[in-house]
Scaffold this motif. Structure first.
Motif, PDB file in Angstrom:
ATOM      1  N   ARG A 189      19.714  42.993  66.048  1.00  0.00           N
ATOM      2  CA  ARG A 189      18.692  41.686  65.991  1.00  0.00           C
ATOM      3  C   ARG A 189      17.267  42.189  64.766  1.00  0.00           C
ATOM      4  O   ARG A 189      17.146  41.029  64.412  1.00  0.00           O
ATOM      5  N   VAL A 226      18.305  41.966  61.413  1.00  0.00           N
ATOM      6  CA  VAL A 226      18.470  40.361  61.042  1.00  0.00           C
ATOM      7  C   VAL A 226      17.039  39.893  60.842  1.00  0.00           C
ATOM      8  O   VAL A 226      17.026  39.171  59.736  1.00  0.00           O
ATOM      9  N   GLN A 227      16.359  40.109  61.656  1.00  0.00           N
ATOM     10  CA  GLN A 227      14.898  39.492  61.618  1.00  0.00           C
ATOM     11  C   GLN A 227      14.420  39.889  60.269  1.00  0.00           C
ATOM     12  O   GLN A 227      13.832  39.027  59.610  1.00  0.00           O
ATOM     13  N   CYS A 228      14.516  41.074  60.065  1.00  0.00           N
ATOM     14  CA  CYS A 228      13.680  41.676  58.903  1.00  0.00           C
ATOM     15  C   CYS A 228      14.370  41.070  57.690  1.00  0.00           C
ATOM     16  O   CYS A 228      13.765  40.815  56.713  1.00  0.00           O
ATOM     17  N   ALA A 229      15.728  41.175  57.759  1.00  0.00           N
ATOM     18  CA  ALA A 229      16.539  40.552  56.450  1.00  0.00           C
ATOM     19  C   ALA A 229      16.176  38.901  56.328  1.00  0.00           C
ATOM     20  O   ALA A 229      15.983  38.447  55.218  1.00  0.00           O
ATOM     21  N   GLU A 230      15.874  38.281  57.571  1.00  0.00           N
ATOM     22  CA  GLU A 230      15.614  36.743  57.434  1.00  0.00           C
ATOM     23  C   GLU A 230      14.229  36.592  56.619  1.00  0.00           C
ATOM     24  O   GLU A 230      13.889  35.708  56.197  1.00  0.00           O
ATOM     25  N   ALA A 231      13.292  37.739  56.898  1.00  0.00           N
ATOM     26  CA  ALA A 231      11.827  37.757  56.547  1.00  0.00           C
ATOM     27  C   ALA A 231      11.853  38.236  55.011  1.00  0.00           C
ATOM     28  O   ALA A 231      10.979  38.134  54.352  1.00  0.00           O
TER      29      ALA A 231
END
Ligand code: FMN
Length: 202
Positions: free
Chosen positions: A149, A152-157
């Motif tokens: 997760r 994913v959070q870093c990729a979304e940022a």
């Protein structure tokens, strides 16, 4: 050769110190300036995986001895991980992009949650808020759900998640070939052209 390009490099306590050294050498060979931060466990990994020769105060010699004189074409400065007053802690400082290589699951979590507890995390946070390139090279296996997760959070940022996952279709013969492949992928993600591995032609 000076390109006037400046990159931040974070080295943390995940396995794969050789990827950090090859990435630094490849950028230095291209005349870049590097602003380097090494966490406490990053220092330990350099020592444990590469030996005394790669001690932080000997890195310049290590890079030239290992990768040749071309590695002295660029320059680098090492900042302490507690030094939150270093230039890369500010968005006004002109640093083009950052790679965290290798990136521990702890630092990954810190970046994912914007904690800025140290200079590696703060510099990464600056890259995200300024919409600059941030390349995260995580290494762990297997991975827990929180770790997945956090990626994913870093990729979304806006970060690029570039796992330390060398390929074998290039028929590597040595560890150096594997490190070249990873460093090449990191340079591409930073927007730096290279010939670290032959491009796939089908
Ligand atoms: C020899 C050694 C190997 C390690 N390898 C990994 C690893 O591959 N991935 C990881 O996430 N943590 C690894 N760790 C644990 C991290 O170093 C530890 O979580 C540390 O607190 C990370 O802190 P840092 O992110 O500030 O460097 C390793 C630790 C040691 C001593």
């Amino acid at each position: 050769m000076s390109t006037n390009r400046t990159f931040a490099i974070g080295i943390t306590g995940a396995s794969g110190a050789v990827y950090a050294m090859r990435t630094m050498a490849a950028l230095l060979e291209r005349g870049c300036h590097l602003e380097v931060v090494i966490s406490e466990y990053g220092r330990r990994l350099l020592h444990d995986e590469l030996g005394e020769r790669a001690a932080v105060n000997r890195l310049r010699d290590y890079l030239v001895e290992t990768y040749g004189d071309a590695a002295s074409q660029g320059s680098f400065t090492i900042f302490g991980n507690k030094d939150l007053g270093a230039p890369i802690a500010s968005g006004s400082h002109e640093c083009e992009a950052m790679a965290i290589v290798p990136c521990s699951m702890k630092t990954l979590a810190g970046v994912a949650h914007g904690l800025s507890r140290n200079l590696v995390e703060r510099a990464a946070d600056v890259m995200l808020k300024e919409k600059r390139r941030l390349v995260i090279v995580p290494r762990e296996t297997p991975m827990s759900l929180p770790q997945l997760r956090n990626m994913v959070q870093c990729a979304e940022a806006g970060a690029t998640i570039l796992p330390a996952m060398p390929a074998f279709y290039q028929m590597p013969k040595t560890l150096a070939d594997l490190a070249d492949f990873m460093a090449g992928k990191i340079l591409s993600a930073l927007g730096v052209s290279h010939e670290l591995y032959p491009k796939w032609e089908g």
